[in-house]
Write a protein that holds these residues in place. Structure first.
Motif, PDB file in Angstrom:
ATOM      1  N   LYS A 119       0.809  -1.209   0.000  1.00 36.66           N
ATOM      2  CA  LYS A 119       0.000   0.000   0.000  1.00 36.66           C
ATOM      3  C   LYS A 119       0.851   1.272   0.000  1.00 36.66           C
ATOM      4  N   TYR A 120       0.274   2.315  -0.565  1.00 41.57           N
ATOM      5  CA  TYR A 120       0.896   3.641  -0.539  1.00 41.57           C
ATOM      6  C   TYR A 120       1.083   4.101   0.900  1.00 41.57           C
ATOM      7  N   SER A 121       0.081   3.807   1.763  1.00 43.80           N
ATOM      8  CA  SER A 121       0.140   4.221   3.159  1.00 43.80           C
ATOM      9  C   SER A 121       1.260   3.528   3.928  1.00 43.80           C
ATOM     10  N   ASP A 122       1.744   2.408   3.377  1.00 47.70           N
ATOM     11  CA  ASP A 122       2.856   1.695   4.002  1.00 47.70           C
ATOM     12  C   ASP A 122       4.207   2.099   3.411  1.00 47.70           C
ATOM     13  N   GLY A 123       4.182   3.134   2.585  1.00 48.22           N
ATOM     14  CA  GLY A 123       5.439   3.636   2.032  1.00 48.22           C
ATOM     15  C   GLY A 123       5.796   3.094   0.660  1.00 48.22           C
ATOM     16  N   ILE A 124       4.914   2.289   0.063  1.00 49.85           N
ATOM     17  CA  ILE A 124       5.190   1.705  -1.245  1.00 49.85           C
ATOM     18  C   ILE A 124       4.859   2.724  -2.345  1.00 49.85           C
ATOM     19  N   ARG A 125       5.764   2.872  -3.328  1.00 49.30           N
ATOM     20  CA  ARG A 125       5.572   3.777  -4.458  1.00 49.30           C
ATOM     21  C   ARG A 125       5.759   3.021  -5.776  1.00 49.30           C
ATOM     22  N   GLU A 126       5.453   3.683  -6.886  1.00 49.42           N
ATOM     23  CA  GLU A 126       5.588   3.052  -8.201  1.00 49.42           C
ATOM     24  C   GLU A 126       6.992   2.501  -8.414  1.00 49.42           C
ATOM     25  N   ILE A 127       7.987   3.273  -7.997  1.00 49.94           N
ATOM     26  CA  ILE A 127       9.368   2.873  -8.235  1.00 49.94           C
ATOM     27  C   ILE A 127       9.724   1.584  -7.501  1.00 49.94           C
ATOM     28  N   ASN A 128       9.107   1.380  -6.308  1.00 52.96           N
ATOM     29  CA  ASN A 128       9.350   0.143  -5.564  1.00 52.96           C
ATOM     30  C   ASN A 128       8.821  -1.065  -6.332  1.00 52.96           C
ATOM     31  N   ALA A 129       7.612  -0.909  -6.868  1.00 57.24           N
ATOM     32  CA  ALA A 129       7.017  -1.994  -7.638  1.00 57.24           C
ATOM     33  C   ALA A 129       7.813  -2.250  -8.914  1.00 57.24           C
ATOM     34  N   PHE A 130       8.272  -1.163  -9.556  1.00 51.13           N
ATOM     35  CA  PHE A 130       9.047  -1.282 -10.789  1.00 51.13           C
ATOM     36  C   PHE A 130      10.364  -2.021 -10.532  1.00 51.13           C
ATOM     37  N   ASN A 131      11.046  -1.641  -9.456  1.00 48.02           N
ATOM     38  CA  ASN A 131      12.329  -2.286  -9.134  1.00 48.02           C
ATOM     39  C   ASN A 131      12.146  -3.763  -8.783  1.00 48.02           C
ATOM     40  N   LEU A 132      11.065  -4.079  -8.078  1.00 50.36           N
ATOM     41  CA  LEU A 132      10.789  -5.473  -7.750  1.00 50.36           C
ATOM     42  C   LEU A 132      10.469  -6.281  -8.999  1.00 50.36           C
ATOM     43  N   ARG A 133       9.778  -5.649  -9.941  1.00 51.91           N
ATOM     44  CA  ARG A 133       9.478  -6.333 -11.207  1.00 51.91           C
ATOM     45  C   ARG A 133      10.768  -6.643 -11.956  1.00 51.91           C
ATOM     46  N   ALA A 134      11.680  -5.655 -11.987  1.00 50.59           N
ATOM     47  CA  ALA A 134      12.960  -5.871 -12.658  1.00 50.59           C
ATOM     48  C   ALA A 134      13.742  -6.996 -11.981  1.00 50.59           C
ATOM     49  N   GLU A 135      13.686  -7.010 -10.649  1.00 53.59           N
ATOM     50  CA  GLU A 135      14.374  -8.069  -9.900  1.00 53.59           C
ATOM     51  C   GLU A 135      13.745  -9.424 -10.195  1.00 53.59           C
ATOM     52  N   GLN A 136      12.412  -9.438 -10.337  1.00 52.83           N
ATOM     53  CA  GLN A 136      11.715 -10.685 -10.650  1.00 52.83           C
ATOM     54  C   GLN A 136      12.146 -11.223 -12.011  1.00 52.83           C
ATOM     55  N   LEU A 137      12.204 -10.343 -12.977  1.00 54.16           N
ATOM     56  CA  LEU A 137      12.604 -10.780 -14.316  1.00 54.16           C
ATOM     57  C   LEU A 137      14.023 -11.325 -14.321  1.00 54.16           C
ATOM     58  N   SER A 138      14.899 -10.658 -13.549  1.00 54.00           N
ATOM     59  CA  SER A 138      16.295 -11.107 -13.477  1.00 54.00           C
ATOM     60  C   SER A 138      16.394 -12.453 -12.771  1.00 54.00           C
ATOM     61  N   LYS A 139      15.663 -12.600 -11.681  1.00 53.85           N
ATOM     62  CA  LYS A 139      15.681 -13.855 -10.935  1.00 53.85           C
ATOM     63  C   LYS A 139      15.130 -14.996 -11.777  1.00 53.85           C
ATOM     64  N   MET A 140      14.104 -14.668 -12.542  1.00 54.29           N
ATOM     65  CA  MET A 140      13.468 -15.684 -13.364  1.00 54.29           C
ATOM     66  C   MET A 140      14.444 -16.249 -14.397  1.00 54.29           C
ATOM     67  N   LEU A 141      15.346 -15.393 -14.864  1.00 56.01           N
ATOM     68  CA  LEU A 141      16.332 -15.805 -15.855  1.00 56.01           C
ATOM     69  C   LEU A 141      17.563 -16.446 -15.233  1.00 56.01           C
ATOM     70  N   HIS A 142      17.931 -15.987 -14.023  1.00 58.49           N
ATOM     71  CA  HIS A 142      19.209 -16.414 -13.455  1.00 58.49           C
ATOM     72  C   HIS A 142      19.125 -17.131 -12.104  1.00 58.49           C
ATOM     73  N   GLY A 143      17.968 -17.135 -11.488  1.00 58.68           N
ATOM     74  CA  GLY A 143      17.945 -17.738 -10.154  1.00 58.68           C
ATOM     75  C   GLY A 143      16.561 -17.888  -9.593  1.00 58.68           C
ATOM     76  N   GLU A 144      16.447 -17.744  -8.297  1.00 61.25           N
ATOM     77  CA  GLU A 144      15.204 -18.023  -7.588  1.00 61.25           C
ATOM     78  C   GLU A 144      14.129 -16.995  -7.881  1.00 61.25           C
ATOM     79  N   ASP A 145      12.915 -17.480  -8.004  1.00 62.46           N
ATOM     80  CA  ASP A 145      11.748 -16.643  -8.253  1.00 62.46           C
ATOM     81  C   ASP A 145      11.512 -15.714  -7.067  1.00 62.46           C
ATOM     82  N   ILE A 146      11.307 -14.435  -7.326  1.00 66.66           N
ATOM     83  CA  ILE A 146      11.116 -13.460  -6.258  1.00 66.66           C
ATOM     84  C   ILE A 146       9.862 -13.754  -5.444  1.00 66.66           C
ATOM     85  N   THR A 147       8.864 -14.380  -6.091  1.00 71.05           N
ATOM     86  CA  THR A 147       7.642 -14.718  -5.353  1.00 71.05           C
ATOM     87  C   THR A 147       7.916 -15.807  -4.322  1.00 71.05           C
TER      88      THR A 147
END
Length: 365
Positions: free
Chosen positions: A41-69
């Protein structure tokens, strides 16, 4: 779902105006199926950039290692709840059923499943306020707060938990523990007369009045704790995990001698006829004695009048009071009561025949 300017990042607008951010991606390990991941949530300090960076990390993990989920799931499992701390405390300390019962009744359903890092002083204050609204006395509120604080402190001191105890900033409840009520000799005689045909209750009352033991202490007395030859009983202090000696009157011990002979060595003295090997709970005794005390001694008294109401603890207070009335030295009373500090015993000094009254009356004559 509203798309943001960041690739693959979305949010849902809640009724209260808050936002919940998500990101999506195509899972190459699942036939490129589109997956959605909730970030926060936004009220918990989460912003668009946080979600974007996590998505990028997910894509990288998916290709090279453990799934972020998978990582997120692991982190979720590692969340420590207050109930985790409570159960650790109860196990380590081998706590009495009274403390566990207080936790289960007043605390567990409210904050038991909460992440300990999200429990604040406001959380504790609201819990206590809700309990107070049910009509509970300050002593109960004080006990609840102390139990929560003790559970936190146990993990902080014994298990190196790095957290600030939220109870530190919560207001304290003032309790007047100066109980005035003790039973007179006439009241004791009346009580025993009324209960003479109820062996179980009479036995509990006699042991309480003869030893001054606390409620749980009396329930823990086993056959092996009573030494008829020396006229003593070994009493357990459940708080300090220690023992001390009681000295019941010879007539009382003689009256239960035959009963004790029919018990096995580890049987509990105050117990049901068909289950001597099972310790009774406080509630099982309370249900039998409280209505009696209310009927005999508490008519017209407010339920919160702790000073004047006769309760089960009154038996312990009666024991100490009559010792003082009979001139027993205050330090001897301290030992018989198993008080940790003399300050706990001093209040009985006013009942002593040597309380100074006679000395003052004899002045200047």
């Amino acid at each position: 779902m509203v798309k943001t300017a960041k690739t693959g990042v979305y949010y849902n607008l809640l009724e209260d105006g808050d936002k919940v951010f998500y990101f999506s991606y195509n899972d190459i390990n699942d036939n490129k199926k589109k997956k959605w991941v909730k970030v926060g949530k936004y009220s918990d300090g989460i912003r668009e950039i946080n979600a974007f960076n996590l998505r990028a990390e997910q894509l990288s993990k998916m290709l090279h290692g453990e799934d972020i989920t998978v990582i997120a799931t692991k982190k979720k499992k590692e969340i420590v709840t207050f109930d985790d701390l409570a159960q650790t405390y109860f196990k380590d300390m081998n706590s009495t059923t009274g403390r566990k019962s207080r936790y289960n009744i007043h605390i567990k359903d409210i904050i038991g499943n909460k992440d300990i890092h999200k429990i604040t002083k406001e959380t504790i204050a609201i819990l206590l306020k809700d309990v107070e609204a049910t009509g509970k006395a300050n002593q109960t509120l004080k006990s609840i707060k102390e139990l929560i604080s003790t559970i936190y402190n146990h993990s902080i001191k014994k298990h190196d938990l790095e957290i600030v105890n939220p109870c530190i900033a919560v207001k304290s409840y003032k309790v007047d523990n100066d109980r005035q009520r003790y039973l007179s000799l006439a009241e004791i005689k009346h009580l025993k007369e009324v209960m003479k045909d109820n062996f179980l209750v009479s036995l509990f009352i006699d042991l309480s009045l003869q030893t001054g033991g606390r409620f749980e202490t009396i329930l823990h007395i086993q056959k092996k704790d009573i030494n008829l030859a020396s006229g003593t009983v070994t009493l357990k202090n459940l708080k300090t995990k220690s023992t001390y000696t009681g000295h019941p009157q010879k007539e009382f011990l003689e009256s239960i001698k035959e009963y004790l002979q029919n018990l096995n060595i580890n049987d509990y003295v105050v117990s049901f006829e068909d289950a001597h090997d099972t310790k009774l709970t406080q509630r099982q005794i309370q249900h039998r004695i409280k209505p009696l005390l209310d009927r005999l001694f508490n008519k017209g008294l407010d339920t919160k009048d702790a000073k004047n109401r006769a309760v089960i603890h009154t038996f312990r207070h009666t024991f100490a009071s009559h010792l003082a009335i009979n001139g027993v030295p205050i330090f001897t009373i301290k030992e018989l009561m198993n008080h940790a500090k003399i300050e706990q015993t001093i209040r009985y000094a006013k009942l002593s025949p040597e309380n100074g009254k006679n000395a003052v009356q004899g002045l200047y004559r």
